[in-house]
Design an enzyme around this catalytic site. Structure first.
Site, mmCIF file in Angstrom:
data_model
loop_
_atom_site.group_PDB
_atom_site.id
_atom_site.type_symbol
_atom_site.label_atom_id
_atom_site.label_comp_id
_atom_site.label_asym_id
_atom_site.label_seq_id
_atom_site.Cartn_x
_atom_site.Cartn_y
_atom_site.Cartn_z
ATOM 1 N N HIS A 70 -12.973 13.652 -3.414
ATOM 2 C CA HIS A 70 -12.085 13.041 -4.400
ATOM 3 C C HIS A 70 -12.082 11.520 -4.354
ATOM 4 O O HIS A 70 -11.996 10.863 -5.385
ATOM 5 C CB HIS A 70 -10.658 13.556 -4.177
ATOM 6 C CG HIS A 70 -9.746 13.336 -5.344
ATOM 7 N ND1 HIS A 70 -9.943 13.958 -6.560
ATOM 8 C CD2 HIS A 70 -8.636 12.579 -5.483
ATOM 9 C CE1 HIS A 70 -8.982 13.587 -7.394
ATOM 10 N NE2 HIS A 70 -8.181 12.746 -6.770
ATOM 11 N N SER A 76 -8.639 11.139 -11.674
ATOM 12 C CA SER A 76 -7.821 12.234 -11.168
ATOM 13 C C SER A 76 -6.808 12.653 -12.248
ATOM 14 O O SER A 76 -7.209 13.060 -13.336
ATOM 15 C CB SER A 76 -7.135 11.822 -9.867
ATOM 16 O OG SER A 76 -6.557 12.929 -9.231
ATOM 17 N N ASP A 92 -14.949 17.701 -3.686
ATOM 18 C CA ASP A 92 -13.585 17.315 -4.035
ATOM 19 C C ASP A 92 -12.611 18.457 -3.764
ATOM 20 O O ASP A 92 -12.791 19.569 -4.266
ATOM 21 C CB ASP A 92 -13.537 16.911 -5.515
ATOM 22 C CG ASP A 92 -12.278 16.126 -5.872
ATOM 23 O OD1 ASP A 92 -11.242 16.335 -5.225
ATOM 24 O OD2 ASP A 92 -12.343 15.313 -6.796
#
Length: 712
Positions: free
Chosen positions: A684, A564, A649
């Site tokens: 995600h 991330s 995501d």
């Protein structure tokens, strides 16, 4: 002896020959090439040519085709490790106690807990009454609920005060858009009511009929509206009342009930600013009353006790926060009085309120501390912990009238323990210690330490390390360095069963506590954001150089990993110092910083201007452009790279890593491996089941172990 030496030499020759043939075969596999379709992007008179902008067209068959070709290339390039990935997965799985359960916690007359059953991916939520002979009740069996879904997540179980109803949220897409439903815990009926596009959380009023919840903006997924639902006992959809609308696009709304059960609190927060309002939980019809109007830069959170609100705040320059209090009837800032003063060397992170005690969670010199203080001021002390580097945090403490504080303790070498601490007698009771199965783990075989690297500006950067005690510190050990460094999120030195698979194969594992997190306090975060963001990247590089210089490893055996915002870190680092690493894993990486932050329709963008900067302002535009990984790909050799993403995501859109990989393939030099894998079913957080998630870890570990020539 000569015979055995000859056999060894023949074996080495055979292995070398096999590896050479394998490399030749891999070189003959052609990587996919994304079409170049130039799009001109102009801002502040600066022109950028984005050749892969078209990859953000989610519904475009050409986009899906490209992602699938990348997946096919990944599968072919790693086919020789398929058996190894499977054995790693089974090894990691073997350490998990499959038929495990949590330590029960008491709330409103019931004991609540979760359990896992052998071979099943998801938890089962249970409860039983706090009375002799009570039978356990299954509240939710997520295994049954997940059937037919590639992804499943249950969130925000919220029990009504009379213990008869449960509101819960379900996400089956992995975009963190939850459908709220209501279950009758007496009949097990799930009512037909379905409230879509929510955060998955809710808060009951004390009338057992009214609950509050948050809806998200359909485009940006910003949680911006608080609604009130009056449950009619039949679960029929109604026109819910809008209680609060957060119109500022940099803020997000939320709602909760105080531990005292007295107030329902409506919150709204951005990176730098918070604001709260509240109503009496007995009167859900009330109009919310503002606690303290928002002031840019003023952060505060509130907890209730008797006739007082306690406020954790950075008011008046308290960078590391202080604790204040104010009467329930006079909550504006001018009425706040000091309880615990600001301390420059101690970050005040959180508080837990009990009938007789105030519990304060702090961080000093990077280490967690828990301070206990009686309300009558007759006693105040810290719970002692003996380790150079560890993690401790308060756990589920919903009961108000109790002397027991529950906390969780672990370290890099010590499995997590759930501990009940008697705040009066100071006695500890270990309720549960994480079991590590498989028979090979002995915590006495491992050592951890904390070392300090020096940054370019002279700042000392802490690094937590773990390795086997029988490791030879000869500079030839492979080392995996993990980093994040954003949002003030601290990566504490925690225990991991999967990490043993690296350690027992000779790896050192390290966490770089770089600026951008809050490991060394709030200023540590401030010095790694906005126009100081590059400190995060150079800190990580300096940590890498330190570990090499001190003989922990060499460049040939150095690996890095981040996900991330930590994926942004990886992208920046490989642009700035690619020669330091043999391999890098970038998971769901935020790498197209400038384009994303200029697009206000993308989830998270506007709410993160105070984290990265607003590129609509030229100063921030130029600074972000100078480090954005996608904009700074160069014609140079890069380390071996594994990049992963999820098609659904909502935090970092799949097209960011897709564009980055496409550009790298077109520009980079050398023969280093570049692999890109998209999970077409997830978002995600990756896979939702506990075993499926292990397969993703096995995939990542197999990548770097294979680069080390380790395949068993």
């Amino acid at each position: 002896m000569r015979y055995f030496t000859s056999i060894l030499i023949l074996c080495l020759i055979f292995v070398s020959s096999c590896k050479k043939k394998q490399q030749e075969a891999m070189e003959n596999i052609t990587p996919p090439v994304a079409d170049i379709k130039e799009k001109i992007l102009e801002k502040h008179g600066d022109i950028r040519v984005d050749q892969y902008f078209w990859l953000n067209e989610r519904e475009n068959p050409e986009v899906v085709d490209y992602l699938e070709r990348e997946n096919d290339y990944y599968n072919k390039m790693t086919a020789h490790t398929d058996d190894f990935k499977d054995s790693l997965f089974k090894e990691m799985k073997s350490r998990i106690k499959e038929d495990d359960s949590s330590v029960p916690y008491k709330y409103n007359g019931y004991w609540y807990y979760t359990k896992y059953e052998t071979g099943k991916d998801y938890p089962i939520y249970l409860r039983k009454k706090d009375e002799p002979g009570a039978q356990q009740q299954v509240i939710f069996d997520c295994n049954a609920m997940a059937e037919g879904h590639a992804y499943f997540n249950l969130n925000g179980i919220n029990i009504s005060p009379d213990n008869k109803l449960a509101v819960f949220g379900v996400d089956t897409v992995s975009r963190r858009e939850y459908v709220l439903q209501v279950k009758n815990l007496e009949t097990n009926e799930i009512y037909p009511l379905r409230i879509e596009n929510t955060t998955g959380t809710s808060t009951w009023a004390n009338d057992n009929k009214t609950f509050f919840y948050i809806r998200k903006d359909k485009q940006t997924l910003r949680s911006d509206k608080v609604f009130k639902h009056k449950f009619d006992g039949k679960g029929i959809a109604t026109q819910d009342e809008l209680v609060y609308h957060e119109k500022d696009e940099t803020f997000r709304a939320f709602v909760y009930k105080t531990k005292s059960q007295k107030y329902i609190v409506f919150g709204s927060g951005s990176t730098l600013t918070t604001e709260f309002s509240f109503i009496d939980a007995e009167h859900p019809e009330q109009e919310p009353r503002i606690f303290q109007p928002r002031i840019r830069g003023l952060e505060y959170s509130i907890s209730h006790y008797e006739d007082t609100f306690y406020i954790l705040t950075n008011a008046d320059g308290a960078t590391n926060f202080k604790l204040m209090k104010t009467p329930v009837d006079n909550t504006s800032k001018e009425h706040w009085g000091e309880v615990i003063a600001h301390r420059p060397e101690v970050l005040l992170e959180d508080i837990d309120i009990f009938k007789n005690y105030l519990v304060v969670s702090e961080r000093s010199n990077g280490l967690n501390e828990i301070m206990i203080r009686r309300w009558d001021n007759t006693d105040s002390y810290y719970i002692p912990f003996d380790n150079e580097t560890y993690t401790v945090f308060t756990s589920t403490n919903l009961e108000f009238d109790t002397d027991t504080l529950r906390f969780v303790y672990n370290s890099l070498t010590t499995p997590a323990s759930t501990i009940d601490f008697n705040m009066n007698t100071k006695e500890r009771e270990v309720k549960k210690e994480q079991e590590v199965l498989g028979g090979s783990f002995d915590k006495d075989n491992y050592a951890s330490e904390r070392v300090w690297a020096q940054a370019n500006d002279g700042t000392k950067i802490p690094i937590s390390l773990i390795y086997r005690k029988d490791m030879k510190k000869d500079g030839q050990n492979p080392l995996l360095l993990y980093g994040y460094g954003s949002y003030g999120a601290t990566i504490d030195p925690y225990f991991s069963t999967v990490r043993i698979s690296l350690l027992d194969r000779g790896f050192i594992y390290a966490i770089a506590h770089i600026r951008g997190g809050e490991y060394l306090g709030r200023q540590w975060y401030e010095d790694g954001k906005l126009l100081k963001k590059k400190n995060t990247f150079t800190d990580f590089i300096n940590c890498t150089e330190f570990l090499i210089k001190k003989g922990y490893t060499t460049r040939e055996h150095m690996y890095a990993m981040g996900g991330s915002a930590g994926g942004l870190l990886m992208g920046a680092v490989v642009n700035m110092a690619p020669e330091l690493y043999n391999g890098v894993i970038a998971a769901v990486p935020f790498v197209d910083v400038l384009t994303t932050m200029l697009d206000e329709s993308i989830p998270l963008t506007t709410g993160e201007y105070d984290e990265w900067g607003n590129p609509n302002k030229k100063e921030y535009y130029n600074y972000m452009k100078s480090y954005s990984p996608y904009d700074n790909v160069q014609a140079q050799e890069y380390p071996n790279l594994l990049v992963t993403t999820g098609f659904h995501d909502s935090q970092v859109q799949y097209w960011e890593p897709a564009k980055w990989v496409a550009k790298l393939r077109n520009v980079k030099k050398g023969k280093q491996i570049l692999l890109f894998q998209t999970n077409m079913e997830t978002g995600h957080g990756g896979a939702s089941g506990r075993f499926e998630a292990l397969k993703e870890v096995a995939q990542e570990y197999a990548f770097i172990l294979d680069l080390e020539g380790i395949n068993q």
